[in-house]
Structure formats: structure tokens, C-alpha cells
Design a protein around this motif. Structure first.
Motif, PDB file in Angstrom:
ATOM      1  N   ILE A 114       0.872  -1.174   0.000  1.00 38.84           N
ATOM      2  CA  ILE A 114       0.000   0.000   0.000  1.00 38.84           C
ATOM      3  C   ILE A 114       0.911   1.227   0.000  1.00 38.84           C
ATOM      4  N   ARG A 115       0.352   2.364  -0.372  1.00 42.38           N
ATOM      5  CA  ARG A 115       1.082   3.621  -0.303  1.00 42.38           C
ATOM      6  C   ARG A 115       0.399   4.492   0.742  1.00 42.38           C
ATOM      7  N   THR A 116       1.187   4.981   1.702  1.00 40.68           N
ATOM      8  CA  THR A 116       0.642   5.811   2.771  1.00 40.68           C
ATOM      9  C   THR A 116       0.420   7.236   2.273  1.00 40.68           C
ATOM     10  N   ASN A 117      -0.237   8.059   3.089  1.00 41.09           N
ATOM     11  CA  ASN A 117      -0.537   9.423   2.656  1.00 41.09           C
ATOM     12  C   ASN A 117       0.705  10.302   2.543  1.00 41.09           C
ATOM     13  N   ASP A 118       1.851   9.853   3.045  1.00 40.33           N
ATOM     14  CA  ASP A 118       3.092  10.606   2.839  1.00 40.33           C
ATOM     15  C   ASP A 118       3.988   9.941   1.793  1.00 40.33           C
ATOM     16  N   GLY A 119       3.405   9.014   1.005  1.00 41.48           N
ATOM     17  CA  GLY A 119       4.100   8.447  -0.148  1.00 41.48           C
ATOM     18  C   GLY A 119       4.996   7.256   0.131  1.00 41.48           C
ATOM     19  N   VAL A 120       4.934   6.704   1.323  1.00 39.04           N
ATOM     20  CA  VAL A 120       5.767   5.553   1.668  1.00 39.04           C
ATOM     21  C   VAL A 120       5.051   4.270   1.260  1.00 39.04           C
ATOM     22  N   THR A 121       5.793   3.339   0.683  1.00 42.56           N
ATOM     23  CA  THR A 121       5.249   2.038   0.311  1.00 42.56           C
ATOM     24  C   THR A 121       5.452   1.064   1.464  1.00 42.56           C
ATOM     25  N   ARG A 170       7.438  -2.770   8.532  1.00 45.73           N
ATOM     26  CA  ARG A 170       7.327  -1.369   8.942  1.00 45.73           C
ATOM     27  C   ARG A 170       8.185  -0.495   8.019  1.00 45.73           C
ATOM     28  N   ARG A 171       7.806   0.753   7.853  1.00 44.16           N
ATOM     29  CA  ARG A 171       8.616   1.672   7.037  1.00 44.16           C
ATOM     30  C   ARG A 171      10.073   1.617   7.501  1.00 44.16           C
ATOM     31  N   GLY A 172      10.974   1.596   6.535  1.00 42.73           N
ATOM     32  CA  GLY A 172      12.392   1.505   6.844  1.00 42.73           C
ATOM     33  C   GLY A 172      12.879   0.086   7.095  1.00 42.73           C
ATOM     34  N   ASP A 177      12.807   9.584   7.418  1.00 39.82           N
ATOM     35  CA  ASP A 177      11.938  10.216   8.408  1.00 39.82           C
ATOM     36  C   ASP A 177      10.695   9.364   8.630  1.00 39.82           C
ATOM     37  N   GLY A 178       9.892   9.781   9.587  1.00 39.27           N
ATOM     38  CA  GLY A 178       8.666   9.052   9.899  1.00 39.27           C
ATOM     39  C   GLY A 178       8.880   7.882  10.835  1.00 39.27           C
ATOM     40  N   HIS A 179      10.033   7.849  11.500  1.00 38.02           N
ATOM     41  CA  HIS A 179      10.318   6.742  12.412  1.00 38.02           C
ATOM     42  C   HIS A 179       9.953   7.128  13.837  1.00 38.02           C
ATOM     43  N   ASP A 180       8.647   7.226  14.062  1.00 39.98           N
ATOM     44  CA  ASP A 180       8.121   7.498  15.400  1.00 39.98           C
ATOM     45  C   ASP A 180       6.820   6.724  15.546  1.00 39.98           C
ATOM     46  N   MET A 181       6.405   6.517  16.779  1.00 38.63           N
ATOM     47  CA  MET A 181       5.235   5.670  17.035  1.00 38.63           C
ATOM     48  C   MET A 181       3.961   6.211  16.398  1.00 38.63           C
ATOM     49  N   ASP A 182       3.810   7.534  16.319  1.00 38.37           N
ATOM     50  CA  ASP A 182       2.615   8.078  15.683  1.00 38.37           C
ATOM     51  C   ASP A 182       2.547   7.661  14.219  1.00 38.37           C
ATOM     52  N   ARG A 183       3.660   7.783  13.507  1.00 38.15           N
ATOM     53  CA  ARG A 183       3.673   7.430  12.085  1.00 38.15           C
ATOM     54  C   ARG A 183       3.499   5.929  11.905  1.00 38.15           C
ATOM     55  N   TYR A 184       4.179   5.128  12.759  1.00 39.98           N
ATOM     56  CA  TYR A 184       4.005   3.675  12.670  1.00 39.98           C
ATOM     57  C   TYR A 184       2.536   3.301  12.871  1.00 39.98           C
ATOM     58  N   ALA A 185       1.885   3.934  13.843  1.00 38.84           N
ATOM     59  CA  ALA A 185       0.469   3.664  14.105  1.00 38.84           C
ATOM     60  C   ALA A 185      -0.395   4.083  12.921  1.00 38.84           C
ATOM     61  N   GLY A 225       4.937  -3.974  19.549  1.00 41.47           N
ATOM     62  CA  GLY A 225       3.988  -3.829  20.654  1.00 41.47           C
ATOM     63  C   GLY A 225       3.656  -2.373  20.910  1.00 41.47           C
ATOM     64  N   GLY A 226       4.677  -1.517  20.871  1.00 44.05           N
ATOM     65  CA  GLY A 226       4.446  -0.078  21.000  1.00 44.05           C
ATOM     66  C   GLY A 226       3.594   0.454  19.867  1.00 44.05           C
ATOM     67  N   GLU A 227       3.821  -0.068  18.668  1.00 39.39           N
ATOM     68  CA  GLU A 227       3.030   0.314  17.497  1.00 39.39           C
ATOM     69  C   GLU A 227       1.558  -0.038  17.701  1.00 39.39           C
ATOM     70  N   VAL A 228       1.292  -1.233  18.213  1.00 42.71           N
ATOM     71  CA  VAL A 228      -0.089  -1.670  18.449  1.00 42.71           C
ATOM     72  C   VAL A 228      -0.765  -0.768  19.478  1.00 42.71           C
ATOM     73  N   VAL A 229      -0.072  -0.487  20.571  1.00 40.54           N
ATOM     74  CA  VAL A 229      -0.652   0.372  21.611  1.00 40.54           C
ATOM     75  C   VAL A 229      -0.939   1.762  21.065  1.00 40.54           C
ATOM     76  N   ARG A 230       0.003   2.321  20.321  1.00 37.32           N
ATOM     77  CA  ARG A 230      -0.208   3.664  19.761  1.00 37.32           C
ATOM     78  C   ARG A 230      -1.332   3.646  18.726  1.00 37.32           C
ATOM     79  N   TYR A 231      -1.440   2.572  17.949  1.00 44.01           N
ATOM     80  CA  TYR A 231      -2.538   2.429  16.996  1.00 44.01           C
ATOM     81  C   TYR A 231      -3.881   2.498  17.727  1.00 44.01           C
ATOM     82  N   LEU A 232      -4.001   1.745  18.824  1.00 44.96           N
ATOM     83  CA  LEU A 232      -5.241   1.764  19.594  1.00 44.96           C
ATOM     84  C   LEU A 232      -5.518   3.153  20.161  1.00 44.96           C
ATOM     85  N   ALA A 233      -4.490   3.812  20.664  1.00 44.91           N
ATOM     86  CA  ALA A 233      -4.666   5.135  21.259  1.00 44.91           C
ATOM     87  C   ALA A 233      -5.050   6.187  20.222  1.00 44.91           C
ATOM     88  N   ARG A 234      -4.461   6.114  19.041  1.00 44.79           N
ATOM     89  CA  ARG A 234      -4.715   7.134  18.002  1.00 44.79           C
ATOM     90  C   ARG A 234      -5.951   6.847  17.152  1.00 44.79           C
TER      91      ARG A 234
END
Length: 152
Positions: free
Chosen positions: A10-17, A61-63, A72-80, A104-113
Motif C-alpha cells: 500500500i502507499r501511505t498518505n506521505d508516499g511511503v510504500t 514497517r517503514r524503513g 523520516d517518519g520513524h516514530d510511534m505516531d507514524r508507525y500507528a 507492541g508499541g506500534e499496536v498500543v499507539r494504533y489503539l490510542a490514536r
């Protein structure tokens, strides 16, 4: 989507595959890997649950792995957000999310966001906590002694 049209990115809204594997049918299980691994590290678990009637999904995951190598984009918000984009693209409902380490952090942030409306359960395995060190915001954390003088 027919077999001929099936995609594995898939391609994300910031152009990452983002690369993903999507096998089987049934209740979906989404696997999020730790750093610096890839979706391939879940193959044994995916095959186990596939044989028991689950639809199994894992992404790089990206990267990582076959996904875009980004600076760039290597933070939990972007991963989520990337996980949310994959979940929406595959139209997953009642999914079990399994995350190891950074995953695991990605999953938690996904649920939170993004909320839990598409999620049945979350399984965290050796997950990266948001804060480990004891401080005013985390009085139950691990002590982090600071030396009073340099050690040689």
C-alpha cells in the motif's frame, strides 16, 4: 478483490510504500514486528494460526524489509498511522493485533490514536513501553542511577 488483482503493498498518505503479507480467511490476526526485523520473522506463527483457520497479516514497517527505506517518519505516531492505513485498506474488522518489541508499541499507539472499533484483542510480547525510567511522571519505573563522579 480477485486473486489476479491482489496487491502486497500500500502507499501511505506521505508516499511511503508498505509491504504486507495477507494469507487465508477467517478472523484476522495482524502481526507487528520488532526492530530491526521484518514480516518474515512472523512466518512460523502465521503458518500456525493459518492452519487453525485465521486470516494472518504481517507488514514490513517503514524503513524495514521490503517497505520504503525512509529517513523520516520513524516514530510511534507514524508507525500507528501506517498500521491504520493497512487495516483500512484490508478492511479488517474484529482483528487480533500481535506486537513484539517495537511492534507492541506500534499496536498500543494504533489503539490510542485510531481507536478499538476494528480490534478484538491486542497481544503484547516484550513490548516497548512508552516510559521505563523512574521519574516524576512514572514513579513506578525502573531506577536510573546517575553517577556523582566520572568512572574510569
Amino acid at each position: 478483490m480477485s486473486t489476479m488483482e491482489k496487491r502486497d503493498t500500500i502507499r501511505t498518505n506521505d508516499g511511503v510504500t508498505i509491504f504486507f503479507k495477507d494469507w487465508g480467511s477467517g478472523q484476522p490476526m495482524v502481526f507487528s514486528h520488532g526492530w530491526p526485523l521484518s514480516a518474515d520473522d512472523w512466518d512460523a506463527q502465521m503458518l500456525f494460526f493459518l492452519q487453525r483457520g485465521y486470516r494472518v497479516i504481517a507488514h514490513d514497517r517503514r524503513g524495514h524489509g521490503r517497505s520504503s527505506q525512509t529517513a523520516d517518519g520513524h516514530d510511534m505516531d507514524r508507525y500507528a498511522d501506517d498500521l491504520a492505513a493497512l487495516t483500512a485498506y484490508l478492511n479488517l474488522e474484529n482483528a487480533i493485533h500481535v506486537g513484539h518489541s517495537t511492534g507492541g508499541g506500534e499496536v498500543v499507539r494504533y489503539l490510542a490514536r485510531h481507536g478499538e472499533s476494528r480490534v478484538a484483542k491486542a497481544v503484547l510480547i516484550g513490548a516497548v513501553p512508552p516510559l521505563m525510567v523512574k521519574n516524576a511522571r512514572n514513579p513506578g519505573g525502573l531506577p536510573f542511577p546517575r553517577p556523582t563522579s566520572p568512572r574510569i
